[in-house]
Design a protein around this motif. Structure first.
Motif, PDB file in Angstrom:
ATOM      1  N   VAL A 157       0.237  12.439  -7.414  1.00  0.00           N
ATOM      2  CA  VAL A 157       0.698  13.567  -6.243  1.00  0.00           C
ATOM      3  C   VAL A 157      -0.072  13.452  -4.942  1.00  0.00           C
ATOM      4  N   SER A 158       0.425  13.907  -4.049  1.00  0.00           N
ATOM      5  CA  SER A 158      -0.071  14.316  -2.793  1.00  0.00           C
ATOM      6  C   SER A 158      -1.341  15.178  -2.763  1.00  0.00           C
ATOM      7  N   SER A 159      -2.425  14.674  -2.325  1.00  0.00           N
ATOM      8  CA  SER A 159      -3.561  15.337  -2.210  1.00  0.00           C
ATOM      9  C   SER A 159      -3.361  16.590  -1.451  1.00  0.00           C
ATOM     10  N   GLY A 180       2.651  11.501   0.704  1.00  0.00           N
ATOM     11  CA  GLY A 180       3.820  11.463  -0.082  1.00  0.00           C
ATOM     12  C   GLY A 180       4.294   9.994   0.068  1.00  0.00           C
ATOM     13  N   VAL A 181       4.084   9.178   1.077  1.00  0.00           N
ATOM     14  CA  VAL A 181       4.290   7.811   1.438  1.00  0.00           C
ATOM     15  C   VAL A 181       3.514   7.083   0.301  1.00  0.00           C
ATOM     16  N   SER A 182       2.120   7.212   0.310  1.00  0.00           N
ATOM     17  CA  SER A 182       1.190   6.627  -0.421  1.00  0.00           C
ATOM     18  C   SER A 182       1.377   6.794  -1.802  1.00  0.00           C
ATOM     19  N   VAL A 183       1.996   7.925  -2.246  1.00  0.00           N
ATOM     20  CA  VAL A 183       2.167   8.284  -3.745  1.00  0.00           C
ATOM     21  C   VAL A 183       3.391   7.436  -4.096  1.00  0.00           C
ATOM     22  N   ILE A 184       4.388   7.460  -3.477  1.00  0.00           N
ATOM     23  CA  ILE A 184       5.594   6.480  -3.833  1.00  0.00           C
ATOM     24  C   ILE A 184       5.208   5.168  -3.809  1.00  0.00           C
ATOM     25  N   ASP A 185       4.282   4.677  -2.852  1.00  0.00           N
ATOM     26  CA  ASP A 185       3.850   3.168  -2.614  1.00  0.00           C
ATOM     27  C   ASP A 185       3.339   2.793  -4.010  1.00  0.00           C
ATOM     28  N   LYS A 186       2.386   3.703  -4.525  1.00  0.00           N
ATOM     29  CA  LYS A 186       1.767   3.635  -5.663  1.00  0.00           C
ATOM     30  C   LYS A 186       2.534   3.367  -6.911  1.00  0.00           C
TER      31      LYS A 186
END
Length: 268
Positions: A157-159, A180-186
């Motif tokens: 989730v996005s913090s 959101g970008v980093s969540v998708i990247d993970k």
């Protein structure tokens, strides 16, 4: 860095209608914060500045402020997620462009209300919030009530966003991302088995990334987005904020390029 509205927009803000709002009812300046990453077509560009065009939400908010009848100078800010909300609470920004109404935010900032309750009719944007996995991954199952997956799996989730509050309410183990970008990247890198994000966030990712993702149905909820204010700012300028929220609602539903906006409930 800040981005001040262009001369053309400033001219529009100063072109007051007949029956000008009393000067003491108008803020001389309003600082509006946006997240500092790209969420097309809502707001475009990464970092301190916007791309050209800046995105629907940027334009809607500028128009809505103009429709308040106040000759208000508009300052547009780009902020990381945590700073975005912290500055709102501390009065370092006056309005945030786009936020869902979590219990914590309702307590710490001002949303449009009616009879002591959130006025859902004044939402200007909505999105389903859903669970997403990598395309073809069957290690996670969701039946609308129970989420099952590999031992020890976490939900990305996005913090600080509404999806975090929604996941915590369910009691899920979380993998926090900065946005959101980093969540998708993970997820795509295999560091998360499943993520929870608004569908509009996933839709803003590059097509090649969307093709590698699969939504699990049913969605958890329909998330409504508003443009809340700092509580003290709202207390000083309640009439301005009421006119702003109403104008933002009306303008967003009249967007000719987005026919789905007409599916939102009437503003009144």
């Amino acid at each position: 860095m800040v981005s001040v509205v262009t001369a053309a927009v400033w001219g529009m803000l100063c072109a007051l209608p007949s029956g000008v709002i009393a000067q003491e009812a108008c803020p001389a300046q309003v600082r509006v914060s946006f997240l500092d990453y790209d969420v097309p077509p809502w707001f475009n560009g990464t970092g301190a500045e916007f791309a050209d065009p800046p995105g629907h939400v940027v334009v809607w908010i500028q128009k809505a402020i103009a429709h308040t009848g106040c000759p208000t100078k508009v300052v547009l800010l780009r902020r990381p997620v945590k700073r975005f909300y912290l500055e709102l609470e501390q009065g370092m920004t006056d309005i945030v462009a786009m936020a869902s109404a979590t219990p914590e935010r309702l307590a710490s900032s001002a949303f449009p209300m009616i009879h002591g309750q959130l006025n859902a009719r004044l939402t200007y944007l909505s999105s389903d919030t859903s669970l997403w996995v990598r395309q073809g991954d069957r290690s996670v199952q969701w039946d609308g009530r129970v989420l099952r997956g590999p031992q020890g799996f976490k939900v990305g989730v996005s913090s600080g966003q509404g999806s975090e509050a929604l996941a915590r309410k369910r009691g899920w183990n979380l993998e926090l991302g900065v946005n959101g970008v980093s969540v998708i990247d993970k997820l795509l890198a295999g560091r998360s088995h499943v993520i929870l994000l608004p569908d509009i966030t996933v839709a803003a990712s590059p097509p090649q990334e969307q093709a590698r993702m699969e939504r699990l149905l049913p969605s958890l909820e329909q998330t409504l987005f508003f443009s809340p204010a700092n509580k003290q700012f709202h207390a000083r300028y309640p009439g301005f904020m009421s006119r702003y929220w109403d104008a933002l609602c009306q303008i967003s539903r009249a967007e000719p390029d987005l026919p789905m906006q007409k599916k939102l409930p009437p503003c009144r």
